[in-house]
Design a protein around this motif. Sequence first.
Motif, PDB file in Angstrom:
ATOM      1  N   ALA A 133      -4.126  65.183  96.150  1.00  0.00           N
ATOM      2  CA  ALA A 133      -4.697  66.184  95.244  1.00  0.00           C
ATOM      3  C   ALA A 133      -3.646  66.801  94.331  1.00  0.00           C
ATOM      4  O   ALA A 133      -3.981  67.617  93.465  1.00  0.00           O
ATOM      5  CB  ALA A 133      -5.390  67.280  96.046  1.00  0.00           C
ATOM      6  N   ALA A 134      -2.380  66.420  94.510  1.00  0.00           N
ATOM      7  CA  ALA A 134      -1.299  66.998  93.707  1.00  0.00           C
ATOM      8  C   ALA A 134      -0.983  66.110  92.503  1.00  0.00           C
ATOM      9  O   ALA A 134      -0.757  64.908  92.654  1.00  0.00           O
ATOM     10  CB  ALA A 134      -0.049  67.185  94.557  1.00  0.00           C
ATOM     11  N   GLU A 135      -0.981  66.707  91.323  1.00  0.00           N
ATOM     12  CA  GLU A 135      -0.587  66.027  90.086  1.00  0.00           C
ATOM     13  C   GLU A 135       0.656  66.714  89.545  1.00  0.00           C
ATOM     14  O   GLU A 135       0.648  67.930  89.327  1.00  0.00           O
ATOM     15  CB  GLU A 135      -1.694  66.104  89.037  1.00  0.00           C
ATOM     16  CG  GLU A 135      -2.920  65.283  89.333  1.00  0.00           C
ATOM     17  CD  GLU A 135      -3.932  65.399  88.215  1.00  0.00           C
ATOM     18  OE1 GLU A 135      -3.814  64.673  87.209  1.00  0.00           O
ATOM     19  OE2 GLU A 135      -4.863  66.220  88.356  1.00  0.00           O
ATOM     20  N   THR A 136       1.714  65.938  89.345  1.00  0.00           N
ATOM     21  CA  THR A 136       2.951  66.487  88.813  1.00  0.00           C
ATOM     22  C   THR A 136       3.238  65.891  87.449  1.00  0.00           C
ATOM     23  O   THR A 136       3.244  64.667  87.279  1.00  0.00           O
ATOM     24  CB  THR A 136       4.135  66.216  89.757  1.00  0.00           C
ATOM     25  OG1 THR A 136       3.900  66.863  91.010  1.00  0.00           O
ATOM     26  CG2 THR A 136       5.430  66.764  89.163  1.00  0.00           C
ATOM     27  N   PHE A 137       3.465  66.767  86.474  1.00  0.00           N
ATOM     28  CA  PHE A 137       3.793  66.358  85.109  1.00  0.00           C
ATOM     29  C   PHE A 137       5.260  66.692  84.858  1.00  0.00           C
ATOM     30  O   PHE A 137       5.666  67.850  84.999  1.00  0.00           O
ATOM     31  CB  PHE A 137       2.902  67.073  84.102  1.00  0.00           C
ATOM     32  CG  PHE A 137       1.449  66.746  84.246  1.00  0.00           C
ATOM     33  CD1 PHE A 137       0.870  65.725  83.504  1.00  0.00           C
ATOM     34  CD2 PHE A 137       0.645  67.446  85.146  1.00  0.00           C
ATOM     35  CE1 PHE A 137      -0.469  65.411  83.649  1.00  0.00           C
ATOM     36  CE2 PHE A 137      -0.697  67.141  85.292  1.00  0.00           C
ATOM     37  CZ  PHE A 137      -1.256  66.127  84.550  1.00  0.00           C
ATOM     38  N   THR A 138       6.034  65.680  84.502  1.00  0.00           N
ATOM     39  CA  THR A 138       7.437  65.889  84.158  1.00  0.00           C
ATOM     40  C   THR A 138       7.550  65.916  82.645  1.00  0.00           C
ATOM     41  O   THR A 138       7.195  64.947  81.973  1.00  0.00           O
ATOM     42  CB  THR A 138       8.324  64.777  84.742  1.00  0.00           C
ATOM     43  OG1 THR A 138       8.171  64.760  86.176  1.00  0.00           O
ATOM     44  CG2 THR A 138       9.783  65.020  84.396  1.00  0.00           C
ATOM     45  N   LEU A 139       8.031  67.029  82.110  1.00  0.00           N
ATOM     46  CA  LEU A 139       8.111  67.223  80.666  1.00  0.00           C
ATOM     47  C   LEU A 139       9.576  67.218  80.241  1.00  0.00           C
ATOM     48  O   LEU A 139      10.389  67.982  80.769  1.00  0.00           O
ATOM     49  CB  LEU A 139       7.460  68.544  80.259  1.00  0.00           C
ATOM     50  CG  LEU A 139       5.923  68.599  80.258  1.00  0.00           C
ATOM     51  CD1 LEU A 139       5.378  68.585  81.678  1.00  0.00           C
ATOM     52  CD2 LEU A 139       5.437  69.847  79.525  1.00  0.00           C
ATOM     53  N   THR A 140       9.888  66.360  79.287  1.00  0.00           N
ATOM     54  CA  THR A 140      11.240  66.273  78.738  1.00  0.00           C
ATOM     55  C   THR A 140      11.210  66.730  77.288  1.00  0.00           C
ATOM     56  O   THR A 140      10.450  66.175  76.481  1.00  0.00           O
ATOM     57  CB  THR A 140      11.760  64.823  78.804  1.00  0.00           C
ATOM     58  OG1 THR A 140      11.663  64.346  80.149  1.00  0.00           O
ATOM     59  CG2 THR A 140      13.210  64.753  78.348  1.00  0.00           C
ATOM     60  N   PRO A 141      11.997  67.748  76.916  1.00  0.00           N
ATOM     61  CA  PRO A 141      11.961  68.262  75.538  1.00  0.00           C
ATOM     62  C   PRO A 141      12.345  67.195  74.514  1.00  0.00           C
ATOM     63  O   PRO A 141      13.269  66.416  74.729  1.00  0.00           O
ATOM     64  CB  PRO A 141      12.994  69.402  75.557  1.00  0.00           C
ATOM     65  CG  PRO A 141      13.132  69.775  76.993  1.00  0.00           C
ATOM     66  CD  PRO A 141      12.930  68.500  77.766  1.00  0.00           C
ATOM     67  N   ARG A 142      11.614  67.166  73.411  1.00  0.00           N
ATOM     68  CA  ARG A 142      11.952  66.263  72.308  1.00  0.00           C
ATOM     69  C   ARG A 142      13.121  66.811  71.500  1.00  0.00           C
ATOM     70  O   ARG A 142      13.857  66.051  70.872  1.00  0.00           O
ATOM     71  CB  ARG A 142      10.733  66.074  71.400  1.00  0.00           C
ATOM     72  CG  ARG A 142       9.504  65.499  72.115  1.00  0.00           C
ATOM     73  CD  ARG A 142       8.354  65.315  71.139  1.00  0.00           C
ATOM     74  NE  ARG A 142       7.095  65.003  71.810  1.00  0.00           N
ATOM     75  CZ  ARG A 142       6.729  63.783  72.210  1.00  0.00           C
ATOM     76  NH1 ARG A 142       7.540  62.763  71.987  1.00  0.00           N
ATOM     77  NH2 ARG A 142       5.575  63.590  72.811  1.00  0.00           N
ATOM     78  N   ASP A 143      13.293  68.135  71.500  1.00  0.00           N
ATOM     79  CA  ASP A 143      14.352  68.803  70.756  1.00  0.00           C
ATOM     80  C   ASP A 143      15.515  69.059  71.703  1.00  0.00           C
ATOM     81  O   ASP A 143      15.339  69.604  72.791  1.00  0.00           O
ATOM     82  CB  ASP A 143      13.822  70.128  70.181  1.00  0.00           C
ATOM     83  CG  ASP A 143      14.813  70.796  69.253  1.00  0.00           C
ATOM     84  OD1 ASP A 143      15.991  70.377  69.228  1.00  0.00           O
ATOM     85  OD2 ASP A 143      14.419  71.741  68.553  1.00  0.00           O
ATOM     86  N   ALA A 144      16.720  68.667  71.293  1.00  0.00           N
ATOM     87  CA  ALA A 144      17.893  68.858  72.153  1.00  0.00           C
ATOM     88  C   ALA A 144      18.273  70.325  72.289  1.00  0.00           C
ATOM     89  O   ALA A 144      18.932  70.720  73.255  1.00  0.00           O
ATOM     90  CB  ALA A 144      19.075  68.066  71.598  1.00  0.00           C
ATOM     91  N   ASP A 145      17.871  71.164  71.336  1.00  0.00           N
ATOM     92  CA  ASP A 145      18.230  72.586  71.339  1.00  0.00           C
ATOM     93  C   ASP A 145      17.214  73.362  72.182  1.00  0.00           C
ATOM     94  O   ASP A 145      16.347  74.053  71.661  1.00  0.00           O
ATOM     95  CB  ASP A 145      18.260  73.110  69.901  1.00  0.00           C
ATOM     96  CG  ASP A 145      18.655  74.580  69.849  1.00  0.00           C
ATOM     97  OD1 ASP A 145      19.287  75.055  70.806  1.00  0.00           O
ATOM     98  OD2 ASP A 145      18.308  75.251  68.852  1.00  0.00           O
ATOM     99  N   THR A 146      17.319  73.235  73.499  1.00  0.00           N
ATOM    100  CA  THR A 146      16.384  73.890  74.398  1.00  0.00           C
ATOM    101  C   THR A 146      17.133  74.585  75.519  1.00  0.00           C
ATOM    102  O   THR A 146      18.326  74.352  75.737  1.00  0.00           O
ATOM    103  CB  THR A 146      15.403  72.878  75.023  1.00  0.00           C
ATOM    104  OG1 THR A 146      16.158  71.904  75.747  1.00  0.00           O
ATOM    105  CG2 THR A 146      14.567  72.184  73.962  1.00  0.00           C
ATOM    106  N   LEU A 147      16.413  75.438  76.251  1.00  0.00           N
ATOM    107  CA  LEU A 147      17.019  76.176  77.345  1.00  0.00           C
ATOM    108  C   LEU A 147      17.067  75.362  78.633  1.00  0.00           C
ATOM    109  O   LEU A 147      17.758  75.744  79.566  1.00  0.00           O
ATOM    110  CB  LEU A 147      16.239  77.478  77.594  1.00  0.00           C
ATOM    111  CG  LEU A 147      16.238  78.485  76.449  1.00  0.00           C
ATOM    112  CD1 LEU A 147      15.373  79.682  76.809  1.00  0.00           C
ATOM    113  CD2 LEU A 147      17.647  78.937  76.109  1.00  0.00           C
TER     114      LEU A 147
END
Length: 206
Positions: A133-147
């Motif tokens: 029942a667990a869904e994990t979304f891994t998000l990688t920023p498209r912009d290098a200027d991120t926190l």
Amino acid sequence: MTSLLGLSLALVMPVAAIADQGAERLTRLLEPLQTYAADFEQQILDSSGQRLQEVHGQMWLSRPGKFRWEVDAPYRQIVVSDGEEVFLHDPDLEQVTVQPLDTRVTHTPALLLSGSASELTESYEVDRQQQGAAETFTLTPRDADTLFEELKMTFYSERLGMLQMTDSTGQRTAIRFDDVQYNPSIDDSRFTFEIPDGADVIRESY
């Protein structure tokens, strides 16, 4: 025979198509979310997994752009967004920092959920994994200027239950939500912050 065919199709499916499916699924989960309230436990871990800090508190949000984050222990802190400005109140220091709300999602992990789902998926590449029942979304920023360099959002039975953020040093912030309320009625005064008398006020601009 059907399973072999399905496996073959999965193997030849372009990576971009798989990523698009992840973004579409995340959008479908987030779009119905207009208000949200929960208790939270936040842990900050160093690159080796050693716990540096643990705090507890409550949060409320109302999309778009309104957010309240209150840390109860061990040190009280309040972060409030009224949709235009963000107020960070440190009661122990009697200090309030005020800055404009940064609408660029990649720059505002603390206000991540208060933005639109389309802005989120436009700002990140999205990979989806499911286990029961667990869904994990891994998000990688498209912009290098991120926190941060990576963000993970985990839903349990289609309800958001955890956020994990990793910065460029490998430090990880893990936030677990409990007693979650989806689309509750939240009085708009929750997102109004009155600066306490006598507090030092620091105003920042971009």
